[in-house]
Structure formats: structure tokens, C-alpha cells
Enzyme design. Structure first.
Site: not given
Lengths: 557, 526
Positions: B76, B171, B195
Site C-alpha cells: 500500500k 482504504s 481498512s
């Protein structure tokens, strides 16, 4: 940096007026009430001596001043409080900056064990209670030299609390009238230093040096138990000596390792405390005292003229000798304190609470540190007084100069001279020479051994004391020579030949019949003139007591 | 080969059925093919090929670094990667190239993993859709699956297929999509309120949030330091355990990691669940919960019960306060953490230079999106002296109550909690953006957030497809630092449910015209 809200819970003692002049002699007025009606603007205030002709008037117009201090001492450690960057004074800009110090995103603080130990040592030396659990907080404000936008400090639960610091101030005209006072220590907290902003005005730019960013600080909060600049300066000086004795801070004010902010207010005795101002940028003990005394007088002047004191931050302009409001500190700052989530509570142990089998690298034992505390300045002074019969003010003087005590002790080791004699030589002649040439003890051209040898010559009356001073001067000038060499080169040894001395005395008396007559007529001072003449004739190589004996014998015959 | 699990492909590498370079090239090719998913912000092709080459040398010498050697992974874009741009999907950090690796990234590299690139997210991980990043939204690979498209064709004729793509959840949507679309075998996400688990559920992959303190956060650009945990997204539970084994343990750079040494994470095969006690928190039966998710939840509970586990209803009474409590704590830490982005040391800086203050203001105005600025503003409000007691302190107290709820339940003998991960399956983007980020985050995190407050391990496991042909995930929550037990249970469950593999052949065909057909033919999907 940190500005914990302070309660002025302790009413200060009556204001002791102190006229600080170069930190040398402290004159003192009586405790007074201000009735000053002098009209003058701020600029003229700055030109005048701070406190001049005040008259004592008891009663409702008396003022009391209350002074508290926040002191930031840079911890003497190899690396910073939360990062592995080295700590050095005057390194090239931004050469000692880790990713954490530059607050790169994702970096985390890792607490430096040495800084914690320094805080514990300092806390113990200042009679504090060491909190076995303390916490770290973030204090937020935007400033170019604070890269994270917050400072990590200990606002809620600091590492040490409730201590005290004993210090001494002169209370009379003579320096020997020393009085010991105590200021309570509210707390000691660990926190990060900020970087430095260098403003380049012509090019209207600000340059940032992050070398200092993240260096460990001990914030020592002194309760408002002081009442004038001299007290504050003395307390700071004592703290400085303690930190240096502990080795927890070099505490050099000029290098910014010790920074002092003062909180000052005035009020009438028996009435609530007045609104306080904070004075920042105090980088020497002398300016600290000056700034405080200026601010006290300014506040009294304001109040007596019907004006109000604003709760504001002021800075001391050492050139003008006055305090001014700091523009960038206008308005209330809300620091939006928040617990630092990346540091678990700081847990300390004592021998009783030490978990069995704990890794000594992972735990800090308060008792262990306590047992290893070095001798503190107060203890050292007490020893000097006991061991050498020294006057208290001399013990202070010996400790006040870096390295002077060690020098003194080395001289004592090698000389047969009386400790009093040594003290006097070290404090008057040796220190006088250093001061005159603005040298530190380490830079002295005269070694302790040389001085010891010189004092030995003096002690066995091989030279006169005036010759000794000549030898000392020569030692100072020409490094490498021993006192004995100088004495023989310059023929400074005392004349031991009794007959020769008798002859000189005889010649002098014969040459000055008028003076001899004066003596015989009963003028007691006339003999001194004869002695002076003999000394001159012997090039100061005669022992005055011997000369006096000879002269007296001859005159009475 | 690409459709296999990490363990399978690792075995293939060891046996020489495929070389690390071949594997890396296949993944790179697929990344290009699925570019429209917007799963990656940066594809580190050169670095990846070099790492694959190194790995290949090791295999040839017989010096493999273990199960991860040569395995393509994605990270990420809020984990610092040395020499590779790390943006947090924000203008503020566009062009920022960290000089160091996050500890978890370094550990992956040390084990020979091949870093394919940095995955998309909501700006600074603030969101639950992966729709609010400066590089645009991430598209859910299931939007293009045979399973979903088949169902849609039956129902909605004449609808514009392409405008109806689904969100991934967030996310860590980029990481979830990257794993779901077979462009890598494992990806790192971050999990602050769900997330990692939320997009895992929407994308039909395993999303694991370890216990707080088990895995280092050093180098993870923080959202909420006291809740952030690096998350692991894989295609099966066993893979997550392998990756966790590589990442877990004390990090001297993160003082909140556990001091005790971590045992290796090998999952024992659970023969039966007779001794297990599964708790079903009654407060998680939210009115907004879709009937389908609800029915899979109860089917799962029945499954455990029928296989001999004890399944009991439990109560986590403070659950309903979790959202508002999280809002206060999260925004407060955000306000603090974002203070460093001032344009001075790194990142975006505006052109205004009349004063430092004006420079700060414009830099931050330009650098952050509305969501980030909104949270900074709220957070600073909560931290004001006059509000601190009423908001921050209260929220901390509530947080303690929420954490205690879990402690009480686990102390009563429950081993693992079983809950939904999300309210429903993934929704179309056009549907999702009808509500603002704040509302969405509040809704979507309700099953996942409390876990972060308590620092517990939790994993979302894909269970089945909905009527629409979209994945549904369920969440298991374990005791603090009982990550292995949690994953063992999850792994057993995974084997029982046999979640179907995503069928992306149609996607490949649809988009194959842009690419060389012969290369595509080498991509074999399971």
C-alpha cells in the site's frame, strides 16, 4: 518552551532589592515599598541603573515581587532524546539530523536510556520524588524549526516532582554574610529541543538548522519562591553547578545548554498575586537578574500609574537593558496537548519493584542510580569548610569557576603551605590573573605544581611575599620555568646574612637622620618609612619582620 | 500459475516449475492488463525485475531465503519504500521518495519477496471506498468477473456496464484489488478502523489485521498511531499466516511492538472444532445489515455448531459508541500527525512566500483533500483546551470500555468472535459517492472499528457469493496476541466454505486487444 500553567500558590518573601553590577558585588537596599514618582519613558529607564533611590515606606503601598523560573537544560548525551543522531555543539548545519529529527513520515520516537538516567539523577540530586511511571505528550504549535509540528514533552505526568533546591545569596554588604534559601521544584520533565531558525533579514528568508532538533532537554520548573533577580540568578547558578557535578548537562548558558525563562509578578502583601509576565531569552545569569529586576520595577511602575499588567511574554534586550513584548508570542496559544501514542508509559523501578530476572539493559533502577550519585556542590563546600577551615564564601568562590576546585586541591596536595594561604593565593592572585586575561582555569599558564612550589618557597621563608608575587608574574609569562629557577635567575631569595642586613640598616639610618629623629620623637609611623627604605636597598629581598627587629633594636639603643 | 496461492507458487518455485523472473514478468503483464482497475499508483517494474533476478540466482545456487523468495508482493502506498515514491494518494506527498524502507517492507525484501509496486488508497488512508485518493478510485475486479456479469445480464438489460463498476472498499482497496486480480500473491494494507478487512471482504480475499504491537508500524505513514496496524491481504488464510510469520516480532524502531520473542506462525490443521467456543455478539446485528450477509453469518454459526463447536450469543454493550468515539480519537490524532506536512522538509510546497504562516496555509490547502482537511479541523477542535476533557478524554474512557467489553467476553470462555465484516457486498461507485466520506466511513466501519480500539487480531474470510455474484466476507476476532489461534480457526472455516475463485477470463478477453495475445496466453488462471 513548555508553559505549564503555574499556580502562584506561594507568596514570595518580601522583595529584597538587589543592585546587580557585573555579578560582582551585591548591594542591597532595605525591604521597601515603591513610591517612585519618577517620570520617565522606557528608553530612559534602560539607561539608568535599575533601582536607585527608593525609600522604605511600610504600609499599603508596599510591593512584593514573586519570581518563578522555567529552566531548560540540554542533556549531555551522545545521541538525541528519541533518535540515534549525535549531539554536538557547533557542528555544520543539518549534519546531525536523522529521519526522525526531520520528521519524515512514518518515523517513530525511540527513547534514549541515557536521557532517562540523566533525568533520574537530576531529580534525585534535587530531592525530587521520582515517578515510577511517567508519560509523554505532544505539544502542538507551528514553527519552522519544529518539523513535526509538535514537541514531545511530559505535560501530564513528568518523570520527577516535588523537589527543592537550596542556594545562597549575600544578605549584607560584606560577601561573608551569606544566607541560604530554598526554592521548591515543581517538576522535572523530559522533552525535545527544537531546531534553530536563522533569519536572513536582507534576503528575507529563514534558514533552518535541525542539528538541535530532538536533543534531550530537562525542563526544571522552579516554584515562584524567589523575589528578586539576585535570588533567581543564585538559584540558577546553584542548579548549574549541580548539573555539572552530575554530568547530566554541561549547562553552559552562553552555548544555550541552559536557558531560563522567568515568570514575574508583583502584588501588595496579603493580597492575591498579580498578573504575571514571562520573560524569555535570558542567556546569562547576569541578564537574568537584570531582566527580573527591570521587570519588577516596570510592573510596579505600571500599576502605580493606574495601568494594568498584561499576561504576556516579553523578551529581554540586553543592549537596552529592558524587557519588551514579543510580537510573535501575541495572542493565546492553545498547544492542543495530546498523549504521545508512539511511546508506552515510561516505567522505572527501585530495588523492591525490580522484576526478577529483568534484563538490566531494559530496566532502570532508581536505587542503583541513587547509590552512584557523585558528590554535590553543597557537600563539596561543606567538606572544604570542615577540612580547611575555609570561609563559606571562599568555598563558593572555589566552586564557581570551572576547574578551580581541582586546581586548588592539586596545589594543596603538593605544598606544605597553610590551606588558608593556598586559598588566598588561588582566589586572589591566581583567579585575578585569570580574570584579567579572560582565561579559564584549564588555559592557565601556571600549573598547580608550580604554584605549590612557589608557596613552599614562601612557606620556608626563602622568598618574601612580594618576591613571591614577582615570581608568580614571571611564571605566568614564561611557561616552563620552575619557581626556583626564577628565584635564582632574578636573585629574589631573601637575604639570610644577618650581618649584611645590619649593615644595610645602619647605612639607611645614617642617611636619613631626620626620619630617625621622628621615630625617636615618638612618631610610630616613621619606622615604616625606614623599613621601606631598607626594603628598597635590598631589592625587596629582606624579610620585613627581620628588618623591623633590627631597626627597632638599633633605634632603641 | 498466477491463480495459485502463495504456498503453491512457492512450492513451484522451489521445484523449478517456474522461475522468479518468469513469475515476475507474468505479474507485471497482468498489472498492465488490469491497469484500468487503478490498483497501483506506482509499478516498480525495474526494481521488481532486478529483485526477481537476484532471487533466481539464489534458487540456482540452492540458497533460497524461504517461502517468500521470488514471490511477487504489493505494498500500500502509505508504507515508506526506499527509492520508490510514496504518495499516500495525496498531492501533499506527490514526488516524495523516502530514503528508508518501512520495517515490514524491509522484512519482505529480506525474505526475497519481489516488490511489484505501490497500491492505491484513499488519501492518507482516510476512507472506506478507495475512492478518495488523488489518483482516482480503485475498481473492484469482481465488477468484471464472470460471476457478477452473468448475474447482471440476467437482470439489468440496457444498463451501461462500464459505468456500473463496483468499489473495492477501503482504504486498502488497491492492495485488495491487486491480490484479487492475481497481480501479486500477497499485499500489505494498513488497518486503522477496518481498512484491510473491509476491502478484503468486498474483493473476495483474506484480509488480516494482526494484534496491535505484533507487527512494526515503523515506516507506515500514520493515520491513528494507537490503532494503525499493517494488514495482510492474501488469497487464503494460510498465506496470511506465512506472511505474518515473516513480519511479526519486536522492532527496536517501534517502541509499541512486543518485547517477547515471537514463535513461528505455522498453522496446525484443526481436526475438529469440538473444543472451540464461538461468540456471536448480539450488538452486531445492525438494522442496516443486509439480509444476505445476515443469512451467511447465521449459516456460518450453524456450521460451527453442527461441527461440534459451542456457539453462544455474547454481548459487547458499548459497541454502539464505537463510531463516535473513533471519530474523536481518529481526528485528534490525524490533526496531530498531519501537522508535519508544512511544506518545509519534504512534500508539496506552494508558491506563496509572503510569510511562513501564509506558506503553511496555502501548502496545506493545496496538499490535502477535503476529507483530510475536515478531519484535521475536527481533531484540532477536540484537542482545544476547553474541549479536551469533554471530547478526547471521554472518548479515551469509552475506548477503554469498548476494549473491556472484549476482555470480558474472552474471559468468559469465548475463543473467537464471529461477525460480519461489512453490511453488504460491494456497491457500485455511483451509488457509493451519493454519501460523503464521513457518512460512508461511519457506516462501513461498524463491524471492524471496535477491534482496532481494543488492539485485537481480526481476519475477514470470504464466505460465498451474494445473489449478485459478489463476495461476502465474515470476520473472526481473536484474543490479543492469539493471532495464531485466530488464523487456525479461520483456516478451518475457509476449508469448509470453499469460496469460489474469481473468473476473470472475460475481463482478459475484453481487454486483450490492447495487449499482445501470445503473452496473455501464458497467463493461466485457476
Amino acid at each position: 518552551m513548555a508553559a505549564p500553567v503555574k499556580r502562584w500558590s506561594c507568596v514570595g518573601k518580601r522583595w529584597v532589592l538587589a543592585y546587580i553590577d557585573g555579578g560582582s558585588r551585591h548591594g542591597r537596599g532595605a525591604a521597601i515599598g515603591f513610591t517612585s514618582r519618577r517620570k520617565r519613558g522606557q528608553s530612559s529607564v534602560a539607561q539608568q541603573p535599575l533601582i536607585t533611590a527608593q525609600k522604605s515606606r511600610k504600609g499599603e503601598h508596599e510591593w512584593e515581587a514573586v519570581v518563578g523560573l522555567e529552566i531548560h537544560a540540554q542533556i549531555s548525551s551522545n545521541s538525541k532524546l528519541f533518535s540515534g543522531s549525535q549531539v554536538h555543539f557547533a557542528a555544520p548545519p543539518n549534519s546531525l539530523v536523522s529521519f526522525f529529527d526531520a520528521s519524515l513520515p512514518g518515523t517513530l520516537p525511540v527513547l534514549n536510556r541515557r536521557c532517562v538516567e540523566a533525568a533520574v539523577m537530576t531529580g534525585l540530586a534535587l530531592n525530587c520524588r521520582i515517578n515510577k511511571k511517567s508519560l509523554f505528550d505532544r505539544k502542538h504549535y507551528f514553527y519552522a524549526d519544529l518539523p513535526a509540528g509538535y514537541q514531545i514533552t511530559q505535560q501530564r505526568l513528568p518523570i520527577a516532582v516535588n523537589g527543592s533546591l537550596a542556594y545562597s545569596v549575600c544578605v549584607g554588604k560584606k560577601p561573608s554574610q551569606v544566607s541560604t534559601k530554598t526554592v521548591r521544584i515543581k517538576q522535572i520533565q523530559l522533552e525535545q529541543d527544537s531546531g534553530k531558525s536563522l533569519h536572513d533579514e536582507p534576503r528575507s528568508q529563514t534558514l533552518i538548522d535541525l542539528n538541535r532538533a530532538g536533543v534531550g532537554l530537562l525542563e526544571v520548573v522552579l516554584e515562584p519562591d524567589m523575589s528578586c533577580g539576585e535570588e533567581a540568578a543564585s538559584a540558577v547558578r546553584e542548579l548549574q553547578l549541580i548539573l555539572q557535578a552530575l554530568g547530566t548537562s554541561q549547562a553552559n548558558m552562553a552555548e544555550g545548554q541552559l536557558r531560563v525563562d522567568a515568570n514575574i509578578s508583583v502584588h501588595h502583601p496579603g493580597e492575591p498575586l498579580g498578573v504575571r509576565t514571562e520573560v524569555k531569552n535570558l542567556n546569562s545569569a547576569r541578564f537574568l537578574a537584570k531582566a527580573i529586576d527591570f521587570e519588577i520595577e516596570r510592573q510596579i511602575h505600571e500599576l502605580e500609574n493606574g495601568r494594568k499588567i498584561l499576561n504576556e511574554t516579553r523578551s529581554f534586550d540586553y543592549k537596552l537593558g529592558c524587557t519588551m513584548p514579543m510580537r510573535d508570542k501575541e495572542g493565546k496559544q492553545d498547544y492542543r496537548f495530546m498523549p504521545e501514542p508512539n511511546l508506552p508509559p515510561l516505567l522505572l523501578h527501585d530495588t523492591a519493584s525490580l522484576p526478577p530476572g529483568a534484563d538490566p539493559q531494559q530496566v532502570i533502577n532508581i536505587d542503583w542510580i541513587r547509590e552512584r550519585l557523585p558528590e554535590l556542590p553543597s557537600e563539596t563546600r561543606e567538606k572544604l569548610i570542615q577540612q580547611y577551615g575555609m570561609l563559606p564564601e571562599h568555598s563558593f568562590a572555589l566552586l564557581n569557576e570551572v576547574g578551580l576546585l581541582e586546581f586548588f586541591q592539586n596545589v594543596i596536595k603538593e605544598t606544605r603551605a597553610e590551606p588558608k594561604k593556598v586559598t588566598s593565593w588561588v582566589l586572589n592572585i591566581f583567579l585575578g590573573f585569570l580574570k584579567q586575561q579572560n582565561l579559564t582555569v584549564n588555559e592557565s599558564p601556571v600549573t598547580p605544581s608550580a604554584l605549590a612550589e612557589l608557596l613552599n618557597l614562601l612557606d620556608r621563608k626563602a622568598i618574601s611575599s612580594s618576591a613571591a608575587k614577582q615570581v608568580f608574574e614571571e611564571l605566568w609569562r614564561s611557561k616552563g620555568k620552575t619557581p626556583s629557577q626564577i628565584v635564582s635567575e632574578k636573585k629574589l631569595e631573601l637575604m639570610q646574612d644577618q650581618e649584611a642586613l645590619e649593615r644595610v640598616c645602619h647605612t639607611v639610618m645614617e642617611g636619613h637622620p631626620q626620619v630617625v629623629m621622628d621615630v625617636k620623637r615618638g612618631n610610630p609611623r616613621a619606622i615604616n618609612k625606614l623599613m621601606g627604605l631598607v626594603r628598597k636597598a635590598t631589592l625587596s629581598r629582606a624579610d620585613p619582620t627581620v628588618i623591623k627587629k633590627i631597626l627597632e633594636r638599633k633605634l632603641s639603643s | 500459475m498466477l491463480g495459485r496461492t502463495l504456498r503453491e507458487v512457492s512450492t513451484a518455485l522451489k521445484q523449478g516449475h517456474i522461475t522468479p523472473t518468469e513469475l515476475c514478468q507474468k505479474c507485471l503483464f497482468l498489472i498492465k492488463k488490469t491497469k484500468f482497475l487503478n490498483a497501483y499508483i506506482t509499478v516498480s517494474e525495474e526494481v521488481a525485475l532486478k529483485q526477481a533476478e537476484e532471487s533466481e540466482k539464489r534458487y540456482k545456487k540452492g540458497h533460497s531465503l524461504g517461502d517468500l523468495d521470488g514471490i511477487p508482493v504489493a505494498v500500500k502506498d502509505n508504507f515508506s519504500t526506499s527509492g520508490i515514491e510514496t504518495t499516500c494518494a495525496s498531492n501533499m506527498l506527490k514526488g516524495y521518495v523516502p530514503p528508508y524502507n518501512a520495517t515490514v517492507v524491509q522484512k519482505l525484501l529480506d525474505k526475497g519477496a519481489v516488490l511489484m509496486g505501490k497500491t492505491n488508497l484513499d488519501e492518507f488512508a482516510m476512507g472506506s471506498g478507495s475512492t478518495d485518493g488523488v489518483f482516482g478510485p480503485v475498481k473492484n475486479p469482481w465488477s468484471y468477473s464472470k460471476q457478477y456479469r452473468g448475474k447482471r445480464k440476467q437482470k439489468a438489460h440496457g444498463e451501461n456496464e462500464d459505468s456500473n463498476w463496483l468499489i473495492t472498499g477501503g482504504s486498502s482497496g488497491g492492495s485488495a484489488a491487486a491480490v484479487a486480480a492475481f497481480t501479486c500473491f500477497a499485499a500489505l494494507g494498513s488497518d486503522t478502523g477496518g481498512s484491510t478487512r473491509n476491502p478484503a471482504a468486498h474483493c473476495g480475499v483474506v484480509g488480516f489485521k494482526p494484534s496491535y504491537g505484533l507487527v512494526s508500524r515503523h515506516g507506515l505513514i500514520p493515520l491513528v498511531n494507537s490503532m494503525d496496524v499493517p494488514g495482510i491481504l492474501t488469497r487464503c488464510v494460510d498465506d496470511a499466516a506465512i506472511v505474518l510469520g515473516m513480519l511479526a516480532g519486536h522492532d527496536p524502531r517501534d517502541s509499541t511492538t512486543i518485547q517477547d520473542p515471537v514463535k513461528p506462525f505455522t498453522l496446525p490443521t484443526l481436526a475438529d472444532v469440538n473444543k472451540l467456543c464461538i461468540g456471536i455478539p448480539k450488538e452486531y446485528l445492525a438494522p442496516e445489515l443486509s439480509s444476505e450477509v445476515r443469512s451467511f453469518w447465521s449459516k456460518a454459526a450453524n456450521l460451527f455448531e453442527s461441527e461440534g463447536a459451542k456457539v453462544i450469543e455474547v454481548s459487547l454493550p458499548h459497541t454502539s459508541y464505537s463510531i463516535i468515539c473513533y471519530h474523536v480519537l481518529c481526528t485528534s490524532e490525524v490533526a496531530s500527525n498531519m501537522a508535519r506536512f508544512d511544506g518545509l522538509e519534504y512534500g508539496h510546497r506552494c508558491d506563496i512566500n509572503v510569510s511562513t504562516e501564509a506558506m503553511y496555509a496555502a501548502t496545506r490547502r493545496e496538499g490535502f483533500n477535503d476529507v483530510v482537511r475536515g478531519r484535521i479541523l475536527s481533531g484540532n477542535f477536540f484537542l482545544l483546551k476547553e474541549n479536551y476533557e469533554n471530547y478526547f478524554i471521554k472518548a479515551q474512557k469509552v475506548r477503554r470500555l469498548i476494549a473491556n467489553d472484549f476482555v470480558n467476553v474472552f474471559n468468559s470462555g469465548v475463543d473467537v468472535l464471529l461477525t460480519p465484516t461489512t453490511l453488504s457486498e460491494a456497491v457500485p461507485y455511483l451509488e457509493f459517492i451519493k454519501e460523503d466520506n464521513r457518512t460512508r466511513s461511519a457506516q462501513d466501519d461498524i463491524f471492524t472499528q471496535a477491534v482496532n480500539m481494543a488492539g485485537l487480531p481480526a481476519v475477514s474470510v470470504p464466505v460465498a457469493l451474494s445473489n449478485q455474484g459478489l463476495p461476502i466476507g465474515l470476520q473472526f476476532i481473536g484474543r490479543a496476541f492469539c493471532d495464531q489461534q485466530l488464523l487456525t480457526v479461520a483456516s478451518w472455516f475457509e476449508k469448509q466454505v470453499q469460496f469460489p475463485v474469481i473468473q476473470l477470463q472475460e475481463l482478459m478477453d475484453d481487454f486483450s486487444s490492447d495487449f499482445e495475445i501470445e503473452k496473455l496466453s501464458s497467463v493461466s488462471l485457476k
